[in-house]
Design a protein around this motif. Structure first.
Motif, PDB file in Angstrom:
ATOM      1  N   LEU A  45     111.324  31.714  12.830  1.00  0.00           N
ATOM      2  CA  LEU A  45     112.763  31.481  12.704  1.00  0.00           C
ATOM      3  C   LEU A  45     113.247  31.895  11.315  1.00  0.00           C
ATOM      4  O   LEU A  45     114.324  32.480  11.165  1.00  0.00           O
ATOM      5  CB  LEU A  45     113.069  29.998  12.945  1.00  0.00           C
ATOM      6  N   TYR A  46     112.433  31.606  10.303  1.00  0.00           N
ATOM      7  CA  TYR A  46     112.775  31.996   8.931  1.00  0.00           C
ATOM      8  C   TYR A  46     112.826  33.519   8.802  1.00  0.00           C
ATOM      9  O   TYR A  46     113.766  34.072   8.209  1.00  0.00           O
ATOM     10  CB  TYR A  46     111.745  31.405   7.966  1.00  0.00           C
ATOM     11  N   THR A  47     111.824  34.212   9.340  1.00  0.00           N
ATOM     12  CA  THR A  47     111.829  35.672   9.260  1.00  0.00           C
ATOM     13  C   THR A  47     112.981  36.261  10.078  1.00  0.00           C
ATOM     14  O   THR A  47     113.516  37.320   9.733  1.00  0.00           O
ATOM     15  CB  THR A  47     110.495  36.265   9.751  1.00  0.00           C
ATOM     16  N   LEU A  48     113.364  35.569  11.149  1.00  0.00           N
ATOM     17  CA  LEU A  48     114.521  36.008  11.940  1.00  0.00           C
ATOM     18  C   LEU A  48     115.780  35.978  11.071  1.00  0.00           C
ATOM     19  O   LEU A  48     116.583  36.920  11.078  1.00  0.00           O
ATOM     20  CB  LEU A  48     114.692  35.106  13.159  1.00  0.00           C
ATOM     21  N   ILE A  49     115.941  34.897  10.304  1.00  0.00           N
ATOM     22  CA  ILE A  49     117.109  34.764   9.420  1.00  0.00           C
ATOM     23  C   ILE A  49     117.095  35.858   8.348  1.00  0.00           C
ATOM     24  O   ILE A  49     118.122  36.487   8.070  1.00  0.00           O
ATOM     25  CB  ILE A  49     117.132  33.370   8.771  1.00  0.00           C
ATOM     26  N   ALA A 104     113.564  41.530  16.173  1.00  0.00           N
ATOM     27  CA  ALA A 104     112.945  41.647  17.501  1.00  0.00           C
ATOM     28  C   ALA A 104     111.591  40.944  17.561  1.00  0.00           C
ATOM     29  O   ALA A 104     111.309  40.186  18.500  1.00  0.00           O
ATOM     30  CB  ALA A 104     112.799  43.120  17.867  1.00  0.00           C
ATOM     31  N   VAL A 105     110.737  41.176  16.559  1.00  0.00           N
ATOM     32  CA  VAL A 105     109.407  40.552  16.558  1.00  0.00           C
ATOM     33  C   VAL A 105     109.512  39.042  16.405  1.00  0.00           C
ATOM     34  O   VAL A 105     108.766  38.282  17.044  1.00  0.00           O
ATOM     35  CB  VAL A 105     108.537  41.157  15.429  1.00  0.00           C
ATOM     36  N   SER A 106     110.440  38.584  15.565  1.00  0.00           N
ATOM     37  CA  SER A 106     110.616  37.142  15.365  1.00  0.00           C
ATOM     38  C   SER A 106     111.098  36.469  16.645  1.00  0.00           C
ATOM     39  O   SER A 106     110.607  35.402  17.030  1.00  0.00           O
ATOM     40  CB  SER A 106     111.615  36.892  14.225  1.00  0.00           C
ATOM     41  N   ILE A 107     112.039  37.101  17.323  1.00  0.00           N
ATOM     42  CA  ILE A 107     112.537  36.542  18.593  1.00  0.00           C
ATOM     43  C   ILE A 107     111.411  36.510  19.625  1.00  0.00           C
ATOM     44  O   ILE A 107     111.281  35.540  20.395  1.00  0.00           O
ATOM     45  CB  ILE A 107     113.737  37.369  19.100  1.00  0.00           C
ATOM     46  N   ARG A 108     110.600  37.555  19.636  1.00  0.00           N
ATOM     47  CA  ARG A 108     109.472  37.596  20.568  1.00  0.00           C
ATOM     48  C   ARG A 108     108.517  36.424  20.335  1.00  0.00           C
ATOM     49  O   ARG A 108     108.073  35.758  21.291  1.00  0.00           O
ATOM     50  CB  ARG A 108     108.727  38.915  20.408  1.00  0.00           C
ATOM     51  N   SER A 109     108.222  36.121  19.064  1.00  0.00           N
ATOM     52  CA  SER A 109     107.322  35.001  18.759  1.00  0.00           C
ATOM     53  C   SER A 109     107.936  33.666  19.168  1.00  0.00           C
ATOM     54  O   SER A 109     107.250  32.782  19.691  1.00  0.00           O
ATOM     55  CB  SER A 109     106.999  34.989  17.259  1.00  0.00           C
ATOM     56  N   ILE A 110     109.245  33.518  18.935  1.00  0.00           N
ATOM     57  CA  ILE A 110     109.917  32.267  19.298  1.00  0.00           C
ATOM     58  C   ILE A 110     109.938  32.091  20.812  1.00  0.00           C
ATOM     59  O   ILE A 110     109.663  31.003  21.338  1.00  0.00           O
ATOM     60  CB  ILE A 110     111.353  32.258  18.732  1.00  0.00           C
TER      61      ILE A 110
END
Length: 505
Positions: free
Chosen positions: A359-363, A492-498
């Motif tokens: 979530l942090y990397t998404l931000i 994209a990668v961060s959303i995939r992990s979440i």
């Protein structure tokens, strides 16, 4: 006396008629200034006056105003707006007049009236009608330098202003304060005071020339010896904990090559846009199944050498603000060690912490994408410098250790947005980053039982290979294109992990 001899020699020389302007510095708060025009040019003239003289008494007359002008005026009670066309009575009581409309006939008319009343006039973009110019100004605390090209080229004046802004250190104001204190203690005649002040300023120049060479040498020794000792410690830990490492010559974990390529690519990106190495490396590590603490550790270890070299080079070139460095590095280390300790303690709960880091990397990905979108837009400079340096350092160090990156994005962006000089902020942040990465890495190494050596080695070697060529390649690639690409990939990668975490329930 040398001082008067120099002045006499100057007067006796043949006069150069290239620029006959006589520079003066006005106390605008003691004058009543009339500004005619509320558009872009009017905004530029108004901003220049208020930045240098916040207490200036200014009356602005125009039949229409930009919203930015009204917003600026609301911050200065000594500035008044009259929203209508110019009238002859507006010159009553005015001592300076600045004309900034697109109506040249009106400019000629007002200038004729003003000259009849003995009022000095400045006419935007019309040097022949000007009694005085508003030149480019360099301001460093109490030091102020006005630049004039005799009305020939405001663009050249602005370029010279940029050079002087970069070349004059922020510490010059401290020097002025010290000299002023010395001046107040002097007694005797004028000649003696001049002699003492000349000796004092010569001493300051000599010390400034000698100090960086000695300090840079000491800092260089500290950084390189620390890197060697730290490398030895890491090698010993890997040797003790990883049997596979002892068989490295015979068998290499295939994942190492993925991190080798990733380290190279992310270092190239960082060299092109000056940021995002931490967030891209952490995002990649998480996607490869590395636990958050181990991912952050790998990223920070790989950053030690590069930031040590970069920080030392910035220090050697005089790009480090020593006072700012002291305010940043101690709180930053405390925050980084605290964050590393907490994250390492939660390593067994990585299946819960991993989505939080994602979530942090998404931000951060959104922040990078946003910066790419506004990269070519005009930025509004802060009028006051940021002063809460210690809390900023602690917060930046903590978040950087927990999230595997963000020291540059948080601290550097805040310093520049807060009015700090970009060049000195970058150099100071780079140097302090070396110590932040070093201490957080040591905390991770001592806290974690297993070391993902293939991730560490891949990132270290890949980034080291990329460093010498990153700058050259970056000049041929659009920074905006890279930032957009990085932002989209990280998001994209961060959303995939979440999503992957949510689907597990």
């Amino acid at each position: 006396m040398d001082l008067f001899k120099d002045k006499t020699d100057l007067l006796n020389k043949e006069v150069d008629n290239g620029n006959e302007l006589f520079p003066i510095f006005l106390k605008l708060q003691n004058f009543q200034t009339l500004l005619v025009g509320g558009g872009n040019v009017g905004l530029e003239k108004l901003s220049a006056m208020l930045v240098n003289s916040p207490q200036a008494k200014i009356t602005i007359v125009a039949d229409r105003f930009l919203d930015e002008v009204k917003t600026l005026v609301n911050q200065y009670p000594a500035v008044n707006i009259i929203e209508r066309r110019f009238e002859d009575k507006d010159l009553d009581g005015a001592e300076l007049v600045i004309l900034a409309t697109d109506n040249k006939e009106l400019h000629h008319y007002i200038r004729t009236l003003a000259k009849a009343k003995g009022i000095l006039v400045n006419v935007a973009d019309t040097p022949d009608l000007c009694d005085f110019y508003l030149g480019s100004i360099v301001k460093k605390g109490n030091l102020k330098i006005a630049i004039s090209t005799n009305g020939k080229s405001p663009t050249v004046a602005k370029r010279i202003k940029e050079v002087l802004n970069e070349g004059i250190p922020e510490e010059i104001n401290d020097t002025l304060d010290q000299i002023n204190k010395l001046r107040e203690t002097l007694t005797g005649d004028f000649a003696n005071k001049i002699k003492v002040l000349n000796q004092a300023t010569a001493s300051l120049v000599n010390e400034k020339q000698k100090e960086p060479a000695i300090s840079a040498k000491a800092l260089s020794w500290l950084i390189w010896s620390t890197v060697l000792v730290f490398t030895a410690v890491i090698f010993y830990v890997i040797w003790q904990q990883e049997p596979a490492f002892r068989e490295y010559v015979e068998t290499i974990n295939p994942t190492f090559y993925w991190f080798l390529a990733a380290g190279f690519i992310f270092a190239m990106i960082d060299g092109a846009i000056g940021m995002s190495y931490g967030v891209t490396s952490t995002t990649f590590s998480l996607s490869m199944g590395i636990p958050p603490a181990s991912a952050s550790m790998a990223v920070h270890i790989s950053e030690i050498l590069s930031n040590g070299i970069a920080g030392w080079m910035h220090f050697k070139m005089g790009n480090v603000n020593k006072k700012l460095f002291k305010l940043l590095v101690i709180p930053g280390i405390i925050g980084a060690v605290t964050g590393a300790y907490i994250l390492s303690s939660l390593e067994h709960y990585s299946h819960y912490t991993k989505p939080l880091i994602s979530l942090y990397t998404l931000i951060l990905g959104i922040v990078i994408l946003r910066k790419a979108i506004i990269i070519n837009k005009k930025k509004v400079k802060a009028t006051k410098k940021i002063t809460n340096i210690k809390p900023l350092g602690f917060f930046g160090g903590f978040i950087d250790a927990v999230g595997g990156g963000g020291w540059g994005s948080i601290v550097l962006s805040s310093l520049i947005a807060g009015g700090r000089n970009a060049r000195y902020s970058l150099g100071t942040v780079k140097l302090s980053r070396f110590f932040i990465a070093l201490m957080s890495s040591l905390t991770f190494v001592t806290m974690l039982n297993g070391l993902q050596w293939y991730a560490v080695a891949g990132l270290v070697i890949g980034s080291a290979i990329a460093s010498p060529i990153a700058a050259k390649v970056s000049n041929r690639i659009s920074a905006k294109t890279i930032m957009v690409s990085v932002g989209i990939i990280v998001i994209a990668v961060s959303i995939r992990s979440i999503i992957k975490f949510l689907m597990a329930f």
